[in-house]
Scaffold this motif. Structure first.
Motif, PDB file in Angstrom:
ATOM      1  N   PRO A 432      28.822  38.459  31.371  1.00 58.95           N
ATOM      2  CA  PRO A 432      29.756  37.120  30.429  1.00 58.95           C
ATOM      3  C   PRO A 432      31.270  37.353  30.868  1.00 58.95           C
ATOM      4  CG  PRO A 432      27.833  38.053  29.454  1.00 58.95           C
ATOM      5  CD  PRO A 432      27.853  38.972  30.363  1.00 58.95           C
ATOM      6  N   GLU A 433      31.729  38.736  30.649  1.00 58.28           N
ATOM      7  CA  GLU A 433      33.295  38.639  30.727  1.00 58.28           C
ATOM      8  C   GLU A 433      33.614  38.530  31.906  1.00 58.28           C
ATOM      9  OE1 GLU A 433      34.595  42.440  28.646  1.00 58.28           O
ATOM     10  OE2 GLU A 433      33.708  41.949  27.020  1.00 58.28           O
ATOM     11  N   THR A 437      36.504  35.815  33.501  1.00 53.93           N
ATOM     12  CA  THR A 437      37.561  36.066  34.199  1.00 53.93           C
ATOM     13  C   THR A 437      37.783  35.394  35.405  1.00 53.93           C
ATOM     14  OG1 THR A 437      37.544  38.152  33.037  1.00 53.93           O
ATOM     15  CG2 THR A 437      38.770  37.906  35.173  1.00 53.93           C
ATOM     16  N   ARG A 438      36.429  35.277  36.204  1.00 56.80           N
ATOM     17  CA  ARG A 438      36.329  34.381  37.498  1.00 56.80           C
ATOM     18  C   ARG A 438      36.675  33.105  37.311  1.00 56.80           C
ATOM     19  NH1 ARG A 438      33.359  31.088  40.018  1.00 56.80           N
ATOM     20  NH2 ARG A 438      32.092  30.794  38.278  1.00 56.80           N
ATOM     21  N   TRP A 443      40.321  28.384  38.257  1.00 58.37           N
ATOM     22  CA  TRP A 443      41.204  27.180  37.577  1.00 58.37           C
ATOM     23  C   TRP A 443      42.427  27.544  38.036  1.00 58.37           C
ATOM     24  CZ3 TRP A 443      44.950  27.272  34.141  1.00 58.37           C
ATOM     25  CH2 TRP A 443      45.461  25.888  33.588  1.00 58.37           C
ATOM     26  N   LYS A 444      43.178  28.868  38.005  1.00 56.08           N
ATOM     27  CA  LYS A 444      44.640  29.000  38.187  1.00 56.08           C
ATOM     28  C   LYS A 444      44.693  28.486  39.429  1.00 56.08           C
ATOM     29  CE  LYS A 444      45.553  32.438  34.826  1.00 56.08           C
ATOM     30  NZ  LYS A 444      46.021  33.809  34.504  1.00 56.08           N
ATOM     31  N   GLU A 445      43.790  28.880  40.607  1.00 57.29           N
ATOM     32  CA  GLU A 445      43.972  28.698  42.067  1.00 57.29           C
ATOM     33  C   GLU A 445      43.867  27.178  42.425  1.00 57.29           C
ATOM     34  OE1 GLU A 445      44.522  30.685  44.775  1.00 57.29           O
ATOM     35  OE2 GLU A 445      44.821  32.143  43.251  1.00 57.29           O
ATOM     36  N   LYS A 446      43.104  26.751  41.743  1.00 58.19           N
ATOM     37  CA  LYS A 446      42.894  25.056  41.447  1.00 58.19           C
ATOM     38  C   LYS A 446      44.171  24.419  41.338  1.00 58.19           C
ATOM     39  CE  LYS A 446      37.769  24.154  41.299  1.00 58.19           C
ATOM     40  NZ  LYS A 446      36.989  23.315  40.474  1.00 58.19           N
ATOM     41  N   ARG A 447      44.796  24.793  40.217  1.00 56.89           N
ATOM     42  CA  ARG A 447      46.092  24.233  39.899  1.00 56.89           C
ATOM     43  C   ARG A 447      47.236  24.485  40.691  1.00 56.89           C
ATOM     44  NH1 ARG A 447      48.564  22.211  35.593  1.00 56.89           N
ATOM     45  NH2 ARG A 447      50.560  22.892  34.726  1.00 56.89           N
TER      46      ARG A 447
END
Length: 458
Positions: A432-433, A437-438, A443-447
């Motif tokens: 889960p952790e 993180t993944r 999300w950051k890469e998409k942004r």
């Protein structure tokens, strides 16, 4: 002069779109006198049997643009499950079904809504009766296809993806694969949305045949309507809720029967704001994915019927919902994407009516607001606030907010869903952790990619 006006009216009527007389009369009975641009451009090619990709601003009549031609072809040769409409949210699914039901009343249309949060057995029974139109969210329909053999989608004539970009960009991929495998390739595919971000090549693959493509944009390419008054209030993050209460009190004092829709970022903040406002003697309803479907429908019905003047919601309410009475949208948080902002504020100022959107901007949101302004090619105007009045209610709001947070802790809000998600990940052999993180990295890469794409356009 009168003859000229009459001629113009005839040229701008539904009858010019080659719709049957019964449908034209039904539109007239419902107050639909003239087709909107997307209806005028998309209905004829759909009637000709072409696949269609339609993009237009919120409140532009996209639903009727596919409902009307489907009903006309259905009336000629009605059978079994004739049309499948996929929707990203439950509330939008019910709204689309309502339009089919009302416009299709003269031909005795039978419809079925298949969404999560409702009894699967009763849904399976309805599907086995072969309704003409099935309106569904992908997850629940995929569950039925995987677990039952009492109905078939192999003979559908139409597949409609409403809010297509949300369906294709979201987490619906595995469910859509199940559905696409279960339907015939000899179908007419219609994709509609207020924002088309997928490439045309990707959309054409889904549409199967060479589709008719229509994008309704104004000369200035503004992504929001002219009748929308867009404002902002700049404030420190710690006192955001005091500013929210001040705006609500001022607006409700100045307007008779106000209808206000507040958007929040998460289910937890949605529920917390609702509790806080009730403690401040402002009746309201909450709409988010952690309440059961009957409660969600009840909240929406109470708001539409003006039993409560305030609806607090997550982005489940930002797509496609048509609530004509909404006069004010408040963004309690600034959405991470300009596209999400466009969908949110599109819940007001619909079909030529006026409306206002106020965004609560903190010191951390300035960059997001600038991205939004660049996308909509409009500068947000500052909304006047009496800071002394905000300071006067600051302590009272802080107490109410703390009480709301304690209430959420008492009921372990959201813990059950979190535990179930963790169990599901463990069953799938995932940590889960590590998965969390993944997701953050993705999300950051998409942004980053979105920002890079927008800067390259400039």
């Amino acid at each position: 002069m009168a003859s000229v006006v009459a001629k113009v009216d005839r040229e701008n009527s539904f009858s010019t779109l080659k719709l049957d007389k019964w449908l034209v009369n039904q539109c007239k009975n419902l107050g639909l006198s003239r087709p909107t641009p997307i209806q005028k451009n998309c209905i004829p090619p759909i009637l000709q049997g072409r696949d269609c990709i339609g993009c237009a601003k919120t409140g532009s009549g996209k639903t009727a643009a596919f409902v009307l031609p489907i009903l006309q072809t259905l009336s000629v040769d009605p059978y079994g499950i004739y049309c499948l409409v996929l929707s990203p949210t439950r509330e939008l699914a019910y709204q689309v079904a309502d339009q089919f039901r009302v416009l299709g009343k003269p031909i005795g249309l039978k419809d079925c809504v298949v969404v999560g949060g409702m009894d699967m057995i009763s849904q399976a029974t309805e599907l086995s009766k072969q309704p003409h139109v099935v309106v569904a969210t992908p997850g629940r329909l995929a569950d039925h296809l995987n677990s039952a053999s009492t109905f078939s989608l192999k003979k559908i004539k139409f597949l409609v993806l409403d809010e297509a970009d949300r369906l294709l960009e979201g987490n619906f991929g595995p469910d859509l694969e199940v559905i696409f495998d279960a339907i015939t390739k000899k179908r007419q595919t219609l994709l509609f949305s207020a924002t088309i971000t997928q490439t045309l090549e990707e959309l054409r693959k889904i549409a199967m045949k060479e589709p008719f493509f229509y994008e309704c944009t104004s000369e200035t390419e503004i992504a929001t309507v002219d009748t929308l008054d867009q404002r902002y209030v700049l404030m420190p993050k710690q006192v955001k809720d005091a500013y929210l209460l001040y705006i609500l009190q001022e607006y409700m004092a100045e307007h008779e029967d106000p209808s206000i829709l507040i958007f929040t970022s998460t289910c937890k903040s949605c529920h917390a704001v609702a509790i806080m406002l009730r403690k401040m003697h402002l009746p309201c309803a909450a709409l988010h994915s952690l309440v059961n479907q009957r409660t969600r429908l009840s909240a929406l019905a109470r708001f539409k019927s003006n039993q409560v003047n305030i609806l607090i919601a997550t982005d489940v309410a930002s797509r496609g919902l048509d609530i004509p009475s909404v006069k004010l949208i408040i963004n309690h948080n600034i959405p991470g994407s300009p596209k999400d902002y466009i969908h949110r504020v599109g819940r007001t100022a619909r079909a030529g009516r006026g409306g206002m959107a106020i965004s609560l901007v903190t010191q951390f949101d300035v960059e997001l607001v600038q991205e939004i302004e660049e996308r909509i090619k409009t500068k947000l105007v500052e909304y006047p606030v009496e800071e002394k009045e905000v300071l006067r209610i600051l302590n009272e709001v802080a107490v109410a907010k703390r009480e709301a947070e304690l209430k959420l802790e008492e009921i372990d809000f959201g813990e059950k869903r979190k535990i179930n998600k963790q169990k599901q990940l463990i069953r799938e052999g995932k940590d889960p952790e590590e998965e969390e993180t993944r997701k953050r990295k993705v999300w950051k890469e998409k942004r980053k990619l979105r920002k890079k794409g927008e800067s390259s356009k400039r």
